[in-house]
Write a protein that holds these residues in place. Structure first.
Motif, PDB file in Angstrom:
ATOM      1  N   LYS A 453       9.613 138.358  24.919  1.00  0.00           N
ATOM      2  CA  LYS A 453       9.148 136.955  24.744  1.00  0.00           C
ATOM      3  C   LYS A 453       8.197 136.493  26.276  1.00  0.00           C
ATOM      4  CE  LYS A 453      10.826 136.409  20.691  1.00  0.00           C
ATOM      5  NZ  LYS A 453       9.508 136.289  19.740  1.00  0.00           N
ATOM      6  N   LYS A 454       8.017 137.584  27.126  1.00  0.00           N
ATOM      7  CA  LYS A 454       7.354 137.283  28.327  1.00  0.00           C
ATOM      8  C   LYS A 454       5.702 137.036  27.831  1.00  0.00           C
ATOM      9  CE  LYS A 454      10.267 139.474  31.664  1.00  0.00           C
ATOM     10  NZ  LYS A 454      10.278 140.398  32.690  1.00  0.00           N
ATOM     11  N   TYR A 455       5.075 136.183  28.609  1.00  0.00           N
ATOM     12  CA  TYR A 455       3.555 135.915  28.065  1.00  0.00           C
ATOM     13  C   TYR A 455       2.798 136.138  29.298  1.00  0.00           C
ATOM     14  CZ  TYR A 455       4.769 131.148  29.160  1.00  0.00           C
ATOM     15  OH  TYR A 455       5.404 130.099  29.859  1.00  0.00           O
ATOM     16  N   TYR A 456       1.480 136.460  29.096  1.00  0.00           N
ATOM     17  CA  TYR A 456       0.490 136.885  30.205  1.00  0.00           C
ATOM     18  C   TYR A 456      -0.746 136.286  29.391  1.00  0.00           C
ATOM     19  CZ  TYR A 456       4.343 140.017  31.068  1.00  0.00           C
ATOM     20  OH  TYR A 456       5.433 140.805  31.316  1.00  0.00           O
ATOM     21  N   SER A 457      -1.450 135.679  30.489  1.00  0.00           N
ATOM     22  CA  SER A 457      -2.853 135.077  30.005  1.00  0.00           C
ATOM     23  C   SER A 457      -3.805 136.154  29.843  1.00  0.00           C
ATOM     24  CB  SER A 457      -3.421 133.848  31.189  1.00  0.00           C
ATOM     25  OG  SER A 457      -4.479 133.624  31.003  1.00  0.00           O
TER      26      SER A 457
END
Length: 573
Positions: A453-457
């Motif tokens: 659930k980590k997010y990266y642009s």
């Protein structure tokens, strides 16, 4: 007669004959880039994240500032400065058709340093990718060109050194060129994996990969378990193997892997050269899903249909072996390093004596089947996914689902297949969102969401009513807004501080989502060079010639969607 001396002499002669056989390569043409003994922390072709290592990581005795020398006559053809990747790097073209590369440098020397500063002030940028003319920066073999460092994405002080073919820019293995390194250590095998490759294939009565541990040393290996491994149908074999060099503990990659079945070679790979446009196919060489889960790399000795790596020198049926009922198969791995230290593992796989009447794997539902040989497109009401031709390594039973909207997102999470399936070329993802005011449309980005659930642009641009971005992986995607300006934290400066005894001014900068895009520093309105360290997020200005008295330092930072932050601090010098 001293048997040990005879053995060492014999090994040396074998190595000389082996290297001499590489008659198309410039053996002993290049000198060492350092004047200290050469020990490696990383070798050519070593398996890294999404790529093969393209050179040698040479230890610099744990410190920065070792002298770096041109390995042969030539001219500086490229200078690259970046807070990431190679950091500070120099490329030198040589008259024999090869280019040497020196990366993670601390600083440049002489006329090279002067030309860099001139370019930076002229273009008002510290980061640069500059191609000087072939007459501007000529160098001689043994000329001091830089000092070693830890810049870019380096994990510690060392020199990253490469030799490339100038015309193709493809790196070759520098250890084939006669550099003075010592190695009498055999590759270390740690385990093998037996893969059932179809729904009807089985290994030890199940349709899942079977990991089998290995024991041994000094080149002689065997399976720990004496229990026979039974199988039926098409199978493939993978191996967990590393290499080390004499005098160092670092775990490196191997040079050659050969797999024999009943004394017939079915697979042969050799990492003597590769090209950068194929390097990402490392993810098809390894068991990518297992790597994502365990951080361990199993090298597969069978080849996916659209894996076109040039390291494969020979194969039979792409390394796939059909195990028939009640037949016995003798497998043998022969794995060598570049100095021809060899390790051997022999084992048997026996065909099952019980007939299989139906598939052991339950059929899964598939949204659509994508062919690796074609471009592919998926679309529903709010999502578009475009997969270019040759992005896939095999035909893909494509899956898609929609999850709830994450906190901070303005769209649901669209699960575009599985992140455990590697791809070779970027895919394009377009997401349609509801009505947004124009000022908010400019702040929207697509984020990639991993299994944790980590997010990266991934950035994005508007095409009609879709926000579109590219991604090098499958996985979850959603839209978020970045309305927060970057953050600036002064480290060693405050208002009206006397900086007479300081060598630099430092700040820490960060951004919450879209990432830092630009930064500029000024003293009394005049642009100055700010060096950015991507590992620590620190911006540093090193004092140049500046008059005594009162001054004002100004820093501007802009993120990926044009949010801007600035700070002005008066100081005394």
């Amino acid at each position: 007669m001293d048997i040990k001396k005879v053995f060492i002499l014999g090994v040396s002669l074998i190595n000389m004959l082996f290297l001499t056989a590489q008659d198309s390569l410039p053996l002993n043409y290049f000198r060492s880039p350092l004047d200290i003994p050469l020990y490696l922390s990383g070798n050519f072709g070593e398996l890294r994240s999404n790529h093969f290592h393209s050179g040698l990581d040479i230890k610099t005795q744990g410190v920065e500032g070792q002298k770096i020398y041109a390995v042969a006559d030539g001219f500086v053809s490229r200078i690259r400065i970046s807070p990431y990747g190679y950091g500070n790097a120099i490329y030198i073209d040589h008259p024999n058709g090869y280019t040497s590369v020196y990366a993670h440098l601390q600083k440049y020397e002489g006329k090279i340093a002067e030309e860099i500063k001139k370019y930076q002030y002229k273009n008002k940028t510290w980061e640069m990718d500059y191609y000087p003319s072939d007459t501007l920066l000529k160098v001689k073999k043994g000329q001091l060109i830089a000092l070693s460092g830890n810049s870019g994405s380096s994990g510690g002080p060392h020199l990253h050194f490469e030799i490339r073919e100038t015309k193709s820019e493809c790196p070759i293995n520098p250890l084939l060129l006669g550099f003075d390194l010592k190695d009498d250590v055999h590759p270390t095998l740690r385990s093998i994996v037996i893969y059932p490759l179809t729904d009807s294939s089985v290994v030890n009565n199940i349709n899942k990969p079977q990991h089998v541990r290995v024991t041994g040393n000094r080149g002689d290996y065997k399976l720990i378990s004496t229990t026979a491994n039974f199988a039926y149908g098409p199978i493939g074999i993978g191996v967990d193997v590393i290499d080390q060099l004499t005098g160092v503990s670092n775990k490196n990659g191997v040079y050659e892997i050969k797999l024999f079945v009943n004394n017939q070679e079915v697979f042969y790979s050799k990492i003597d050269k590769f090209c950068f446009d194929e390097s990402r196919a490392l993810n098809a060489l390894i068991d990518y899903e297992y790597y994502l889960k365990t951080n361990q790399r199993i090298q597969k000795s069978f080849i996916l249909p659209n894996n076109t790596l040039s390291i494969y020198k020979n194969q039979k049926d792409k390394g796939v072996v059909f195990i028939d009922y009640e037949k016995e198969y003798d497998f043998r791995y022969e794995i060598t390093d570049v100095y021809q230290n060899k390790s051997i593992l022999s084992f048997k796989i026996v065909g099952m004596n019980t007939r299989i009447t139906k598939s052991t794997k339950q059929a899964q539902t598939t949204d659509t089947l994508f062919s690796y040989a074609d471009s592919n497109f998926f679309e529903n009401t709010f999502l578009q996914v475009s997969i270019p031709k040759n992005a896939l390594y095999d035909d893909l039973p494509f899956h898609f689902s929609i999850s709830d909207t994450m906190r901070s997102a303005i769209s649901p999470t669209y699960q575009v297949h599985k992140e455990t399936t590697p791809i070779h070329l970027p895919i394009t993802v377009g997401i349609k969102v509801g009505r947004l005011a124009e000022n908010l449309r400019k702040k929207a980005v697509i984020v990639a969401i991993d299994a944790n659930k980590k997010y990266y642009s991934r950035g994005g641009e508007w095409r009609n009513n879709y926000l579109v971005a590219s991604s090098k992986t499958f996985g979850g995607f959603a839209v978020m807004l970045d309305t927060i300006a970057p953050k600036i934290e002064p480290i060693n400066i405050f208002s009206n501080k006397n900086l007479e005894n300081q060598k630099s001014i430092q700040f820490k900068i960060s951004d919450n989502l879209s990432g830092i895009k630009f930064y500029n520093g000024f003293i009394d309105g005049k642009w100055v060079i700010m060096e950015f360290d991507g590992k620590t997020s620190k911006l540093t200005y090193y004092f140049d010639v500046i008059s005594k008295g009162n001054h004002v330092f100004k820093l501007e930072v802009i993120d990926g969607v044009e949010n801007k932050q600035s700070i002005e601090i008066p100081f005394i010098r």
